[in-house]
Design an enzyme around this catalytic site. Structure first.
Site, short mmCIF file in Angstrom:
data_model
loop_
_atom_site.label_atom_id
_atom_site.label_comp_id
_atom_site.label_asym_id
_atom_site.label_seq_id
_atom_site.Cartn_x
_atom_site.Cartn_y
_atom_site.Cartn_z
N GLU A 249 0.89 -1.18 0.00
CA GLU A 249 0.00 0.00 0.00
C GLU A 249 0.91 1.22 0.00
O GLU A 249 1.53 1.53 1.02
CB GLU A 249 -0.89 -0.01 1.26
CG GLU A 249 -1.87 -1.15 1.33
CD GLU A 249 -3.06 -0.98 0.39
OE1 GLU A 249 -3.20 0.08 -0.25
OE2 GLU A 249 -3.85 -1.94 0.28
N CYS A 283 -2.11 9.06 2.65
CA CYS A 283 -1.79 8.56 1.31
C CYS A 283 -2.81 8.99 0.26
O CYS A 283 -2.49 9.08 -0.92
CB CYS A 283 -1.66 7.05 1.33
SG CYS A 283 -3.03 6.27 2.20
P1 NAD Z 1 8.46 4.64 4.79
O1 NAD Z 1 8.42 3.85 3.54
O2 NAD Z 1 9.62 5.52 5.03
O3 NAD Z 1 8.38 3.67 6.06
C1 NAD Z 1 7.34 2.72 6.22
C2 NAD Z 1 7.85 1.57 7.07
O4 NAD Z 1 8.85 0.86 6.33
C3 NAD Z 1 8.51 2.01 8.37
O5 NAD Z 1 8.18 1.10 9.39
C4 NAD Z 1 10.00 1.92 8.03
O6 NAD Z 1 10.83 1.75 9.15
C5 NAD Z 1 10.01 0.68 7.14
N1 NAD Z 1 11.18 0.53 6.27
C6 NAD Z 1 12.01 1.49 5.81
N2 NAD Z 1 12.98 0.94 5.04
C7 NAD Z 1 12.74 -0.39 5.00
C8 NAD Z 1 13.37 -1.50 4.35
N3 NAD Z 1 14.45 -1.33 3.60
N4 NAD Z 1 12.87 -2.74 4.52
C9 NAD Z 1 11.75 -2.92 5.26
N5 NAD Z 1 11.10 -1.91 5.91
C10 NAD Z 1 11.59 -0.67 5.77
O7 NAD Z 1 7.08 5.47 4.84
P2 NAD Z 1 6.60 6.58 5.89
O8 NAD Z 1 7.39 7.82 5.68
O9 NAD Z 1 6.52 6.01 7.26
O10 NAD Z 1 5.11 6.78 5.37
C11 NAD Z 1 4.79 7.61 4.30
C12 NAD Z 1 4.49 6.85 3.04
O11 NAD Z 1 3.51 5.84 3.29
C13 NAD Z 1 3.87 7.74 1.97
O12 NAD Z 1 4.43 7.45 0.72
C14 NAD Z 1 2.40 7.35 2.01
O13 NAD Z 1 1.68 7.61 0.82
C15 NAD Z 1 2.48 5.91 2.31
N6 NAD Z 1 1.20 5.43 2.85
C16 NAD Z 1 0.41 4.65 2.05
C17 NAD Z 1 -0.83 4.23 2.53
C18 NAD Z 1 -1.73 3.36 1.69
O14 NAD Z 1 -2.60 2.71 2.25
N7 NAD Z 1 -1.55 3.29 0.39
C19 NAD Z 1 -1.24 4.60 3.80
C20 NAD Z 1 -0.40 5.41 4.57
C21 NAD Z 1 0.82 5.81 4.09
#
Ligand code: NAD
Length: 475
Positions: A249, A283
């Site tokens: 997502e 998002c």
């Molecule tokens: P992010 O991708 O930076 O982090 C999300 C999670 O992934 C965190 O727990 C982080 O620690 C982890 N992570 C980071 N690097 C990783 C790796 N290499 N391997 C595994 N896990 C890893 O996102 P964010 O800044 O926390 O959130 C914002 C983003 O999330 C935006 O792009 C937003 O659109 C998206 N989002 C999407 C939805 C949806 O349902 N489509 C909902 C909410 C947020």
């Protein structure tokens, strides 16, 4: 005094000897510490989840349903406390934090109900001449250990969207919440333990993506990865996961089209909430508004007036509409994008600067599709208004994006609405609403770089189970 929390692994509340700070996102003060996990502890959590799965998969559906029902009630019983935690750790305004708590309880309630409706099908095997005198059916089984990785912006409900369907389907979970917002997950684990969840079924590991996240993704013992976060990380996960189920997502630069027959006053009010709640860190936050040129001036006037009336500041203030950005890196990123757009000719009709950790709700006009504020995900309280003359052109511009999560259209013309449904390359089209509408039992997810698979309790459950075919030979 900051509180020191423990985390739940294999039914025990543990410390790790190393702690991560949790900051109040508005004031910057440290208000809590949580145990930081490393690769070894993550492996331990995965082993615990794998061992717990052997018995949990046999727990009767009515018992799993009861645990989920009690979890929903447990969240409601602690609603004020959890609301405050979300306000502090995520910087989300109090009223939206409370909404998140209520929605999370509902997500668990939906999961409790869905637990009772998992079903297979009989198969007409003799539809093939090679299948005569045979009876067939299939059933659905849980996949095993689910690795759940979540972002900061809905620290409880996006966790609920992974944990609730996983448990409903009979799986066990290793959960890695965002390091900046881990407390909601710890509280949820407390509530689920009290609701009767057996040891090892939910394990919470807090730490960086590169250590904890990676370990979860690459482990051959995790049978499905369910990830919500940025497209860049989603892409890395997809490449590393190997042969296992993956749901992603991801982000969006959501658009909404406004036709001249829309009720402009009502539409502008709704668009302001859609663009700026949680400081645009949603998002499906409204980022691009395409308004028919016949009404763009009036709409812009109303939109700017309502934007300027928003109450910004401390999210703990119950009247607050817009709180802080998650951190200064994000604040500086969006400020540089707005400055860059201005240098390229955009006009700032409201906002355009920071006040402390709050980025003022910002309205841009005179933008072009090439500007970062248009073609990339802003994930901040920055919205652009663009005029169009031709409806087909508006649809094409909405589609001219790497993303495809949700879109909205305001019109009373059913033919235009249905044309939008037909042509927009997104996971959901909201008619007479903005891209931002979501309740938690709808199928939800994106096309293109916005992701893979669908959430929404019943739909998430489907992809957390696998089909087992049974055939009986009567020859
Ligand atoms: P992010 O991708 O930076 O982090 C999300 C999670 O992934 C965190 O727990 C982080 O620690 C982890 N992570 C980071 N690097 C990783 C790796 N290499 N391997 C595994 N896990 C890893 O996102 P964010 O800044 O926390 O959130 C914002 C983003 O999330 C935006 O792009 C937003 O659109 C998206 N989002 C999407 C939805 C949806 O349902 N489509 C909902 C909410 C947020």
């Amino acid at each position: 005094m900051p509180k020191h929390y423990r985390t739940l692994i294999n039914g025990k509340w543990v410390e790790t000897g190393k702690e991560l700070e949790v900051k109040n996102k508005f004031s910057g003060e440290i208000f809590a510490y949580v145990p930081q996990a490393d690769e070894a502890l993550t492996d331990e959590a995965i082993d615990a989840a794998e061992a717990a799965f052997r018995s949990f998969r046999r727990m009767p559906a009515h018992k799993r349903s009861e645990i989920l029902e009690k979890t929903a009630q447990g969240i409601l019983d602690r609603a004020d406390e959890i609301t405050e935690i979300i306000c502090l750790e995520a910087g989300k305004a109090w009223k939206f934090s409370m909404n998140e708590v209520l929605r999370s309880a509902e997500t668990f309630k939906f999961a409790s109900e869905e637990t009772k409706h998992i079903h297979g099908e009989t198969i007409q095997i003799d539809a093939s001449k090679f299948g005569e005198n045979r009876v067939g059916y299939f059933l659905r089984e849980p996949v095993g250990v689910i690795g759940a990785i979540t972002p900061f912006n809905f620290p409880l409900n996006l966790v609920a969207h992974k944990v609730a369907p996983a448990i409903a389907a009979g799986n066990t979970v290793v959960l890695k919440p965002a390091s900046s917002t881990p407390l909601s997950s710890i509280i949820l684990a407390e509530i689920m333990e009290k609701a009767g969840l057996p040891a090892g079924v939910l394990n919470v590991v807090i730490g960086s993506g590169a250590t904890v996240g990676d370990t979860i993704v690459i482990s051959p013992k995790t049978k499905k990865i369910t990830f919500t976060g940025s497209p860049g990380v989603g892409d890395q996960i997809m490449r590393k996961a190997g042969i296992k189920k993956v749901t992603l997502e991801l982000g969006n630069n959501s658009a909404t089209i406004i036709e001249p027959d829309a009720d402009l006053e009502k539409t502008a009010a709704r668009c302001v909430v859609s663009a700026f709640s949680n400081s645009g860190q949603v998002c499906i936050s409204l980022q691009r508004i395409y308004v028919n040129s016949k009404c763009v001036d009036r709409f812009t006037e109303l939109f700017v007036e309502k934007t300027k009336a928003l109450k910004i500041g401390d999210p703990m203030d119950k009247a607050c509409d817009v709180g802080p950005m998650i951190d200064s890196k994000e604040l500086n990123r969006i400020d540089s994008w707005v400055k860059e757009a201005e240098a390229q000719g955009a006009v700032i009709a409201a906002g355009g600067r920071a006040e402390g950790m709050v980025y003022l709700p910002t309205v841009l006009t005179n933008v072009t599709e090439e500007m970062k504020v248009m073609c990339m995900e802003t994930f901040a309280p920055v919205v652009s208004i663009v005029a169009y003359d031709d409806f087909d052109d508006a649809l094409a511009r909405v589609n001219d994006s790497d993303f495809g999560l949700q879109a909205g259209i305001y019109t009373t013309d059913i033919n235009k609405a249905m044309k939008a449904v037909d042509e927009l390359d997104v996971g959901g089209v909201m008619i007479n609403d903005t891209s931002t509408f979501r309740v938690d039992h709808l199928p939800y997810g994106g096309n293109k770089l916005s992701g893979l698979g669908r959430e929404g309790v019943k739909f998430a459950m489907e992809d957390m189970m696998t089909i087992k075919m049974v055939m009986i030979n009567r020859n």
